[in-house]
Motif scaffolding. Structure first.
Motif, PDB file in Angstrom:
ATOM      1  N   ARG A   8      23.503 -11.413  50.428  1.00 43.88           N
ATOM      2  CA  ARG A   8      24.130 -12.624  50.957  1.00 43.88           C
ATOM      3  C   ARG A   8      24.377 -12.563  52.464  1.00 43.88           C
ATOM      4  NH1 ARG A   8      26.198 -11.449  45.917  1.00 43.88           N
ATOM      5  NH2 ARG A   8      26.275 -13.186  44.428  1.00 43.88           N
ATOM      6  N   LEU A   9      24.411 -11.333  53.011  1.00 46.30           N
ATOM      7  CA  LEU A   9      24.785 -11.161  54.409  1.00 46.30           C
ATOM      8  C   LEU A   9      23.611 -10.885  55.333  1.00 46.30           C
ATOM      9  CD1 LEU A   9      27.915  -8.892  53.887  1.00 46.30           C
ATOM     10  CD2 LEU A   9      27.920 -11.267  54.665  1.00 46.30           C
ATOM     11  N   GLU A  10      22.474 -10.506  54.771  1.00 43.92           N
ATOM     12  CA  GLU A  10      21.374 -10.032  55.596  1.00 43.92           C
ATOM     13  C   GLU A  10      20.884 -11.087  56.579  1.00 43.92           C
ATOM     14  OE1 GLU A  10      21.184  -7.644  51.755  1.00 43.92           O
ATOM     15  OE2 GLU A  10      21.896  -9.578  52.481  1.00 43.92           O
ATOM     16  N   ARG A  11      20.793 -12.329  56.149  1.00 50.74           N
ATOM     17  CA  ARG A  11      20.304 -13.379  57.042  1.00 50.74           C
ATOM     18  C   ARG A  11      21.222 -13.534  58.252  1.00 50.74           C
ATOM     19  NH1 ARG A  11      18.385 -18.813  54.243  1.00 50.74           N
ATOM     20  NH2 ARG A  11      17.059 -17.214  53.301  1.00 50.74           N
ATOM     21  N   ALA A  12      22.523 -13.415  58.039  1.00 54.10           N
ATOM     22  CA  ALA A  12      23.465 -13.505  59.152  1.00 54.10           C
ATOM     23  C   ALA A  12      23.302 -12.315  60.092  1.00 54.10           C
ATOM     24  CB  ALA A  12      24.894 -13.567  58.621  1.00 54.10           C
ATOM     25  N   VAL A  13      22.966 -11.156  59.543  1.00 57.01           N
ATOM     26  CA  VAL A  13      22.753  -9.972  60.376  1.00 57.01           C
ATOM     27  C   VAL A  13      21.542 -10.168  61.271  1.00 57.01           C
ATOM     28  CG1 VAL A  13      22.108  -7.536  60.330  1.00 57.01           C
ATOM     29  CG2 VAL A  13      23.905  -8.372  58.819  1.00 57.01           C
ATOM     30  N   TRP A  14      20.425 -10.637  60.707  1.00 55.69           N
ATOM     31  CA  TRP A  14      19.230 -10.848  61.528  1.00 55.69           C
ATOM     32  C   TRP A  14      19.509 -11.891  62.617  1.00 55.69           C
ATOM     33  CZ3 TRP A  14      18.315  -6.848  59.214  1.00 55.69           C
ATOM     34  CH2 TRP A  14      17.923  -6.702  57.889  1.00 55.69           C
ATOM     35  N   ALA A  15      20.240 -12.937  62.264  1.00 56.95           N
ATOM     36  CA  ALA A  15      20.539 -13.977  63.240  1.00 56.95           C
ATOM     37  C   ALA A  15      21.407 -13.446  64.367  1.00 56.95           C
ATOM     38  CB  ALA A  15      21.221 -15.154  62.544  1.00 56.95           C
ATOM     39  N   LEU A  16      22.373 -12.597  64.045  1.00 50.48           N
ATOM     40  CA  LEU A  16      23.273 -12.048  65.042  1.00 50.48           C
ATOM     41  C   LEU A  16      22.553 -11.075  65.972  1.00 50.48           C
ATOM     42  CD1 LEU A  16      26.139 -11.552  66.167  1.00 50.48           C
ATOM     43  CD2 LEU A  16      26.397  -9.783  64.415  1.00 50.48           C
ATOM     44  N   LEU A  17      21.707 -10.221  65.392  1.00 44.86           N
ATOM     45  CA  LEU A  17      21.076  -9.165  66.173  1.00 44.86           C
ATOM     46  C   LEU A  17      19.853  -9.634  66.943  1.00 44.86           C
ATOM     47  CD1 LEU A  17      21.479  -6.263  63.625  1.00 44.86           C
ATOM     48  CD2 LEU A  17      22.793  -6.647  65.695  1.00 44.86           C
ATOM     49  N   GLY A  18      19.206 -10.678  66.452  1.00 47.67           N
ATOM     50  CA  GLY A  18      18.066 -11.241  67.169  1.00 47.67           C
ATOM     51  C   GLY A  18      16.991 -10.226  67.443  1.00 47.67           C
ATOM     52  N   ASP A  19      16.525 -10.152  68.693  1.00 48.31           N
ATOM     53  CA  ASP A  19      15.417  -9.276  69.029  1.00 48.31           C
ATOM     54  C   ASP A  19      15.830  -7.817  69.190  1.00 48.31           C
ATOM     55  OD1 ASP A  19      16.788  -9.366  71.392  1.00 48.31           O
ATOM     56  OD2 ASP A  19      15.226 -10.369  72.533  1.00 48.31           O
ATOM     57  N   SER A  20      17.103  -7.484  68.946  1.00 47.56           N
ATOM     58  CA  SER A  20      17.530  -6.085  69.048  1.00 47.56           C
ATOM     59  C   SER A  20      17.187  -5.275  67.817  1.00 47.56           C
ATOM     60  CB  SER A  20      19.050  -6.012  69.284  1.00 47.56           C
ATOM     61  OG  SER A  20      19.771  -6.410  68.138  1.00 47.56           O
ATOM     62  N   VAL A  21      16.696  -5.943  66.737  1.00 45.29           N
ATOM     63  CA  VAL A  21      16.358  -5.212  65.526  1.00 45.29           C
ATOM     64  C   VAL A  21      15.109  -4.378  65.748  1.00 45.29           C
ATOM     65  CG1 VAL A  21      17.444  -6.914  64.051  1.00 45.29           C
ATOM     66  CG2 VAL A  21      15.012  -7.115  64.545  1.00 45.29           C
ATOM     67  N   ASP A  50      14.014  -4.814  60.721  1.00 43.03           N
ATOM     68  CA  ASP A  50      13.442  -6.069  61.215  1.00 43.03           C
ATOM     69  C   ASP A  50      13.420  -7.165  60.153  1.00 43.03           C
ATOM     70  OD1 ASP A  50      11.440  -5.243  59.506  1.00 43.03           O
ATOM     71  OD2 ASP A  50       9.892  -5.069  61.050  1.00 43.03           O
ATOM     72  N   GLY A  51      13.973  -6.883  58.971  1.00 47.92           N
ATOM     73  CA  GLY A  51      14.046  -7.871  57.911  1.00 47.92           C
ATOM     74  C   GLY A  51      12.913  -7.819  56.921  1.00 47.92           C
ATOM     75  N   ALA A  52      11.900  -7.014  57.181  1.00 46.93           N
ATOM     76  CA  ALA A  52      10.782  -6.873  56.248  1.00 46.93           C
ATOM     77  C   ALA A  52      11.227  -6.068  55.026  1.00 46.93           C
ATOM     78  CB  ALA A  52       9.608  -6.176  56.934  1.00 46.93           C
ATOM     79  N   PRO A  53      10.522  -6.206  53.913  1.00 46.93           N
ATOM     80  CA  PRO A  53      10.875  -5.437  52.720  1.00 46.93           C
ATOM     81  C   PRO A  53      10.819  -3.936  52.995  1.00 46.93           C
ATOM     82  CG  PRO A  53       9.364  -7.202  52.155  1.00 46.93           C
ATOM     83  CD  PRO A  53       9.411  -7.156  53.654  1.00 46.93           C
ATOM     84  N   ARG A  63       8.596   4.797  52.288  1.00 44.72           N
ATOM     85  CA  ARG A  63       8.009   5.380  53.495  1.00 44.72           C
ATOM     86  C   ARG A  63       8.840   5.090  54.739  1.00 44.72           C
ATOM     87  NH1 ARG A  63       3.924   2.922  50.783  1.00 44.72           N
ATOM     88  NH2 ARG A  63       4.041   1.112  52.161  1.00 44.72           N
ATOM     89  N   ASP A  64       9.797   4.153  54.638  1.00 42.29           N
ATOM     90  CA  ASP A  64      10.576   3.728  55.798  1.00 42.29           C
ATOM     91  C   ASP A  64      11.807   4.607  55.987  1.00 42.29           C
ATOM     92  OD1 ASP A  64       8.961   1.472  56.476  1.00 42.29           O
ATOM     93  OD2 ASP A  64       9.813   0.423  54.748  1.00 42.29           O
ATOM     94  N   ALA A  65      11.989   5.089  57.221  1.00 41.32           N
ATOM     95  CA  ALA A  65      13.149   5.928  57.517  1.00 41.32           C
ATOM     96  C   ALA A  65      14.416   5.103  57.723  1.00 41.32           C
ATOM     97  CB  ALA A  65      12.878   6.776  58.756  1.00 41.32           C
ATOM     98  N   ALA A  66      14.266   3.842  58.088  1.00 39.81           N
ATOM     99  CA  ALA A  66      15.425   2.985  58.361  1.00 39.81           C
ATOM    100  C   ALA A  66      15.584   1.953  57.253  1.00 39.81           C
ATOM    101  CB  ALA A  66      15.262   2.294  59.701  1.00 39.81           C
ATOM    102  N   ALA A  67      16.827   1.739  56.836  1.00 40.06           N
ATOM    103  CA  ALA A  67      17.090   0.768  55.775  1.00 40.06           C
ATOM    104  C   ALA A  67      18.402   0.040  56.034  1.00 40.06           C
ATOM    105  CB  ALA A  67      17.145   1.453  54.413  1.00 40.06           C
ATOM    106  N   VAL A  68      18.394  -1.231  55.701  1.00 41.00           N
ATOM    107  CA  VAL A  68      19.605  -2.049  55.665  1.00 41.00           C
ATOM    108  C   VAL A  68      19.806  -2.433  54.208  1.00 41.00           C
ATOM    109  CG1 VAL A  68      20.725  -4.157  56.453  1.00 41.00           C
ATOM    110  CG2 VAL A  68      19.174  -2.910  57.989  1.00 41.00           C
ATOM    111  N   VAL A  69      20.911  -2.013  53.653  1.00 41.51           N
ATOM    112  CA  VAL A  69      21.180  -2.180  52.228  1.00 41.51           C
ATOM    113  C   VAL A  69      22.340  -3.147  52.087  1.00 41.51           C
ATOM    114  CG1 VAL A  69      21.761  -0.971  50.087  1.00 41.51           C
ATOM    115  CG2 VAL A  69      20.413   0.191  51.864  1.00 41.51           C
ATOM    116  N   GLY A  70      22.121  -4.239  51.363  1.00 39.11           N
ATOM    117  CA  GLY A  70      23.159  -5.256  51.317  1.00 39.11           C
ATOM    118  C   GLY A  70      23.297  -5.930  49.982  1.00 39.11           C
ATOM    119  N   ASN A  71      24.223  -6.867  49.931  1.00 40.03           N
ATOM    120  CA  ASN A  71      24.503  -7.586  48.692  1.00 40.03           C
ATOM    121  C   ASN A  71      23.610  -8.805  48.502  1.00 40.03           C
ATOM    122  OD1 ASN A  71      25.525  -9.461  50.500  1.00 40.03           O
ATOM    123  ND2 ASN A  71      27.640  -9.326  49.783  1.00 40.03           N
TER     124      ASN A  71
END
Length: 265
Positions: A252-265, A235-238, A242-250
């Motif tokens: 530079r791309l994360e903001r575009a990912v959140w924008a693309l996925l919208g409420d599906s995160v 969901d974009g939070a730090p 304790r978190d089982a799910a992670a998005v690991v990035g450089n």
């Protein structure tokens, strides 16, 4: 310098020695017949996992007998987070190893009061050793590494892994259905530790996994951050251990990912 900071170099040397010891065991088992047992649904363990873990723990106990250990195959305190704790995955990519798909690694992280501060990830077949200690940079076989500079999804090489549960795979497929048509291409790695290390090295631009255990990511979190990358929850939070799910990035791309996925995160 804090007491933890004063010990980082010593702890990193221990992590490297332990990772190499575990890797040597895996390399020796690689050509041998497999003894595979099912721990759970789509979750395997081999005799190599156990043997590598024994070798790793022996190194850590020899150097730091007062430290606690948390390991995938049942060694030590499975809930330990406070104080100084070694978090070990002796064979990350067990399914790959069991099927003779040559993509797996040893992962050894060190936590201080629940925060990853030292990491070593070793691919024994390719002889690639990824290392980092907090505030000291990230390295591959002793040479500095850095995340990529890719800043458009259309140019991105994205990695992922599936997890065992069908519900997790369905969630991943939801992400993949949107990302795959926008990025350059996608790779499934089969080893979370290596997937994240590849982000740190700049070989992948983004990696996501929704079913992580602490031993999958304790080492990689340090390496990615020291290479200039970031870890977030879907969901974009730090992200935290304790978190089982992670998005690991450089970074530079994360903001575009959140924008693309919208409420599906």
């Amino acid at each position: 310098m804090s007491p933890a900071g004063a010990h980082l170099e010593v702890w990193l040397l221990t992590a490297i020695e332990a990772a190499m010891a575990g890797g040597a065991v895996l390399r020796s088992h690689w050509p041998q017949p497999r003894q595979v047992h099912e721990k759970g649904f789509r979750d395997w363990v081999t005799s190599a996992d156990v043997a590598a873990q024994d070798a790793i723990v022996a190194v850590i106990r020899r150097h730091h007998p007062d430290h606690r250990v948390r390991a995938e195959e049942g060694e030590g305190d499975e809930e330990a987070t406070s104080g100084v704790v070694w978090v070990i995955d002796p064979l990350d990519g067990t399914t790959n190893f069991a099927r003779r798909f040559p993509c797996f690694a040893v992962s050894i992280g060190l936590l201080v009061e629940g925060e990853p501060v030292v990491g070593a990830i070793y691919d024994p077949l390719k002889e690639m050793l990824f290392t980092a200690a907090r505030g000291r940079g990230a390295f591959l076989n002793g040479r500095p590494i850095r995340v990529s500079a890719v800043d458009h999804l259309e140019q991105a090489l994205i990695g992922l892994d599936w997890g065992h549960r069908n519900e997790t795979r369905e969630r991943i497929l939801g992400w993949l259905s949107r990302l795959a048509v926008r990025c350059q291409t996608v790779r499934a790695i089969g080893s979370a530790a290596l997937g994240m290390a590849y982000v740190a090295a700049g070989w992948l631009d983004l990696y996501f996994h929704f079913a992580l255990q602490p031993w999958d990511v304790a080492a990689a979190a340090v390496i990615v951050r020291e290479a200039g990358g970031s870890l977030h929850r879907p969901d974009g939070a730090p992200w935290s251990l304790r978190d089982a799910a992670a998005v690991v990035g450089n970074g530079r791309l994360e903001r575009a990912v959140w924008a693309l996925l919208g409420d599906s995160v």
